[in-house]
Design a protein around this motif. Structure first.
Motif, PDB file in Angstrom:
ATOM      1  N   LYS B  41      32.560  15.996 -35.331  1.00 18.48           N
ATOM      2  CA  LYS B  41      31.753  17.085 -33.883  1.00 18.48           C
ATOM      3  C   LYS B  41      31.050  16.038 -33.793  1.00 18.48           C
ATOM      4  O   LYS B  41      30.161  16.332 -31.978  1.00 18.48           O
ATOM      5  CB  LYS B  41      30.859  18.107 -34.872  1.00 18.48           C
ATOM      6  CG  LYS B  41      30.276  18.868 -34.262  1.00 18.48           C
ATOM      7  CD  LYS B  41      29.662  19.911 -34.766  1.00 18.48           C
ATOM      8  CE  LYS B  41      28.145  20.785 -34.453  1.00 18.48           C
ATOM      9  NZ  LYS B  41      28.828  21.688 -32.997  1.00 18.48           N
ATOM     10  N   ALA B  42      30.578  14.935 -34.203  1.00 21.43           N
ATOM     11  CA  ALA B  42      30.009  14.026 -33.555  1.00 21.43           C
ATOM     12  C   ALA B  42      30.320  12.868 -31.831  1.00 21.43           C
ATOM     13  O   ALA B  42      30.515  12.725 -31.116  1.00 21.43           O
ATOM     14  CB  ALA B  42      29.147  13.233 -34.197  1.00 21.43           C
ATOM     15  N   TYR B  43      32.190  12.883 -32.912  1.00 24.21           N
ATOM     16  CA  TYR B  43      32.851  11.727 -31.864  1.00 24.21           C
ATOM     17  C   TYR B  43      34.042  12.242 -31.252  1.00 24.21           C
ATOM     18  O   TYR B  43      34.157  11.778 -29.987  1.00 24.21           O
ATOM     19  CB  TYR B  43      33.073  10.480 -32.960  1.00 24.21           C
ATOM     20  CG  TYR B  43      32.176   9.670 -33.954  1.00 24.21           C
ATOM     21  CD1 TYR B  43      31.044   9.064 -32.721  1.00 24.21           C
ATOM     22  CD2 TYR B  43      31.503   9.826 -34.619  1.00 24.21           C
ATOM     23  CE1 TYR B  43      30.072   8.085 -33.178  1.00 24.21           C
ATOM     24  CE2 TYR B  43      30.701   9.607 -35.925  1.00 24.21           C
ATOM     25  CZ  TYR B  43      30.482   8.886 -34.440  1.00 24.21           C
ATOM     26  OH  TYR B  43      29.151   7.974 -35.252  1.00 24.21           O
ATOM     27  N   GLU B  44      34.258  13.291 -31.579  1.00 24.74           N
ATOM     28  CA  GLU B  44      35.454  14.616 -30.709  1.00 24.74           C
ATOM     29  C   GLU B  44      35.744  15.266 -30.103  1.00 24.74           C
ATOM     30  O   GLU B  44      36.063  15.407 -29.370  1.00 24.74           O
ATOM     31  CB  GLU B  44      36.900  14.451 -31.819  1.00 24.74           C
ATOM     32  CG  GLU B  44      36.831  12.629 -33.202  1.00 24.74           C
ATOM     33  CD  GLU B  44      38.075  12.044 -33.055  1.00 24.74           C
ATOM     34  OE1 GLU B  44      39.160  12.455 -32.304  1.00 24.74           O
ATOM     35  OE2 GLU B  44      38.431  11.561 -33.026  1.00 24.74           O
ATOM     36  N   ASP B  45      34.494  16.310 -30.953  1.00 25.98           N
ATOM     37  CA  ASP B  45      35.123  17.283 -29.497  1.00 25.98           C
ATOM     38  C   ASP B  45      33.555  18.414 -30.536  1.00 25.98           C
ATOM     39  O   ASP B  45      33.531  18.526 -31.658  1.00 25.98           O
ATOM     40  CB  ASP B  45      36.004  18.396 -30.553  1.00 25.98           C
ATOM     41  CG  ASP B  45      35.755  19.284 -29.735  1.00 25.98           C
ATOM     42  OD1 ASP B  45      35.154  19.676 -28.950  1.00 25.98           O
ATOM     43  OD2 ASP B  45      37.198  20.014 -29.743  1.00 25.98           O
ATOM     44  N   GLY B  46      32.168  17.829 -29.690  1.00 23.72           N
ATOM     45  CA  GLY B  46      31.259  18.879 -30.126  1.00 23.72           C
ATOM     46  C   GLY B  46      31.312  20.216 -30.090  1.00 23.72           C
ATOM     47  O   GLY B  46      30.378  21.099 -30.684  1.00 23.72           O
ATOM     48  N   THR B  47      32.343  21.005 -29.445  1.00 22.97           N
ATOM     49  CA  THR B  47      32.174  22.314 -29.529  1.00 22.97           C
ATOM     50  C   THR B  47      32.116  22.431 -31.055  1.00 22.97           C
ATOM     51  O   THR B  47      32.029  24.433 -31.400  1.00 22.97           O
ATOM     52  CB  THR B  47      33.280  23.038 -28.692  1.00 22.97           C
ATOM     53  OG1 THR B  47      34.265  22.302 -29.154  1.00 22.97           O
ATOM     54  CG2 THR B  47      32.548  22.514 -27.202  1.00 22.97           C
ATOM     55  N   LEU B  48      32.648  21.625 -31.959  1.00 27.76           N
ATOM     56  CA  LEU B  48      33.237  22.214 -33.803  1.00 27.76           C
ATOM     57  C   LEU B  48      32.837  23.045 -34.167  1.00 27.76           C
ATOM     58  O   LEU B  48      31.210  22.573 -34.172  1.00 27.76           O
ATOM     59  CB  LEU B  48      34.341  22.046 -33.734  1.00 27.76           C
ATOM     60  CG  LEU B  48      34.531  21.670 -35.998  1.00 27.76           C
ATOM     61  CD1 LEU B  48      35.874  22.428 -35.669  1.00 27.76           C
ATOM     62  CD2 LEU B  48      35.400  19.890 -36.103  1.00 27.76           C
ATOM     63  N   THR B  49      32.894  24.247 -34.971  1.00 27.83           N
ATOM     64  CA  THR B  49      31.546  25.183 -34.832  1.00 27.83           C
ATOM     65  C   THR B  49      30.970  25.103 -36.500  1.00 27.83           C
ATOM     66  O   THR B  49      32.705  25.350 -37.011  1.00 27.83           O
ATOM     67  CB  THR B  49      31.053  26.076 -34.098  1.00 27.83           C
ATOM     68  OG1 THR B  49      30.672  25.700 -32.518  1.00 27.83           O
ATOM     69  CG2 THR B  49      29.787  27.207 -34.835  1.00 27.83           C
TER      70      THR B  49
END
Lengths: 133, 237
Positions: B41-49
């Motif tokens: 979430k922090a470094y690759e894909d901030g949309t991961l929920t």
């Protein structure tokens, strides 16, 4: 939630308990299907004897022979697993621990195979004899 | 070491169907799945929920299916999984998906409320006006079922619940057990009546998935069997 969700869980959820449960369901379905067919074809003796004769000759085919071998497996597993669950659930709930459950599932499978294999060999050899004419 | 997570993604505003996305990143064997999700979430894909709160196995927020079994992401170390293969992460099953790994827990908590999961005793307080005493043995009787954190891992591992979420589910039964066998409580008969109904304990098919899934190691199937027995015999022993 739905048939789709349950099917996904049956197929994808991991664990001995789940596999034992799914196998119990499948073998139960197999046995009930057999019972329905059996009751219907036996009833045909009274209502339509010709159909009964046709059905019995169809059951002599190797495909139905293999089905009967699987039916024996289903009855043995469903019965043994059912007794295991009844014993744990109704008589000795202290046995519902992860370790005992896993071991008891594996033992149920082993005993099922030990009881089924001789029957499968005898029934299988009959099919082969029948095929050989 | 490198680890690949295969995560079931779903954004209701964009996706017609959930789909898997893969993320490969550096991690330590002592990292937990939750740590890896945080890194993604922090470094690759901030949309991961996903849901998380305490990250210490107490709040029950991060229950998810990891390699096909329900677990808490915060209690699952990478070194306990086969990291040479992809690690599959999916939302818990049987509740409506909201987004990615988040599900709508409303039904779960509605079922929980059905069993009156709170202390009921209208009798007057003891003369000293303080606590209702209980022996250590009486307290021990329901100790195991006090440990529930309502993460939903058990209920969403239950085949009966997958098929029909009107079934109260293992978690609600565990929380009913906690009060049914409490010597100070006076509503056991009412709870047993609810649990004897068509959405109650007899829907349990003893698949045992709940006990395997519980991150608190509660003997859930045993607790359910004890409730069944109490209903059948009418005794609380």
């Amino acid at each position: 939630m739905s048939f789709k969700t349950a099917s996904e869980g049956y197929v994808k959820y991991q664990g001995l308990g789940n596999w034992a449960f799914v196998l119990h369901r499948l073998t139960g379905l197999g046995v009930i299907l057999f019972l329905i067919i059996h009751v219907l074809d036996t009833a045909a003796v009274y209502f339509k004897p010709d159909l009964y004769v046709d059905a019995v000759s169809l059951y002599r085919s190797p495909v139905f022979g293999l089905g009967e071998i699987l039916l024996v497996l289903s009855i043995i597993y469903h019965g043994l697993n059912g007794l295991r669950v009844i014993y744990f659930d109704m008589i000795n709930p202290d046995m519902w621990t992860i370790e005992i459950n896993r071991k008891s599932v594996i033992w149920t499978w082993i005993i099922t195979l030990v009881l089924w294999l001789p029957a499968a060999v005898v029934m299988g050899s009959h099919i082969l004899e029948h095929l050989g004419g | 070491m490198q680890v690949t997570l295969k995560i079931l993604r779903y954004n209701p505003e964009k996706d017609a169907q959930p789909h898997y996305e893969r993320y490969t990143l550096d991690a330590e064997p002592t990292d937990r799945i939750l740590d890896v999700l945080e890194k993604i979430k922090a470094y690759e894909d901030g949309t991961l929920t996903f849901r998380r709160s305490c990250a210490h196995g107490v709040c029950g927020s991060c229950a998810m299916r990891i390699n096909g079994r329900n677990r808490l992401a915060c209690k699952t170390l990478l070194q306990t999984l086969d990291t040479s293969k992809e690690i599959t992460v999916e939302p818990i099953l049987g509740l409506p998906r909201v987004k990615d790994l988040i599900v709508d827990m409303t039904t779960f908590f509605d079922n929980y409320k059905k069993v009156m999961p709170y202390f009921i005793n209208d009798e007057p307080l003891p003369e000293d006006g303080r606590e209702r005493l209980q022996s250590p043995e009486e307290r021990e009787r329901f100790d195991d079922t006090t440990k529930c954190i309502l993460c939903g891992a058990c209920t969403t591992a239950c085949p009966t619940f997958w098929a029909d979420n009107s079934y109260v589910g293992p978690s609600a039964i565990v929380n009913a057990h906690r009060f049914i066998f409490d010597s100070r409580d006076r509503a056991a008969a009412e709870r047993l009546k609810i649990l004897a109904g068509e959405s109650g304990v007899f829907r349990c098919r003893t698949a045992f998935n709940c006990t395997e899934a519980c991150p608190r190691e509660i003997q859930i199937t045993k607790a359910i069997a004890e409730v069944k027995r109490a209903i059948i015999t009418g005794r609380l022993d």
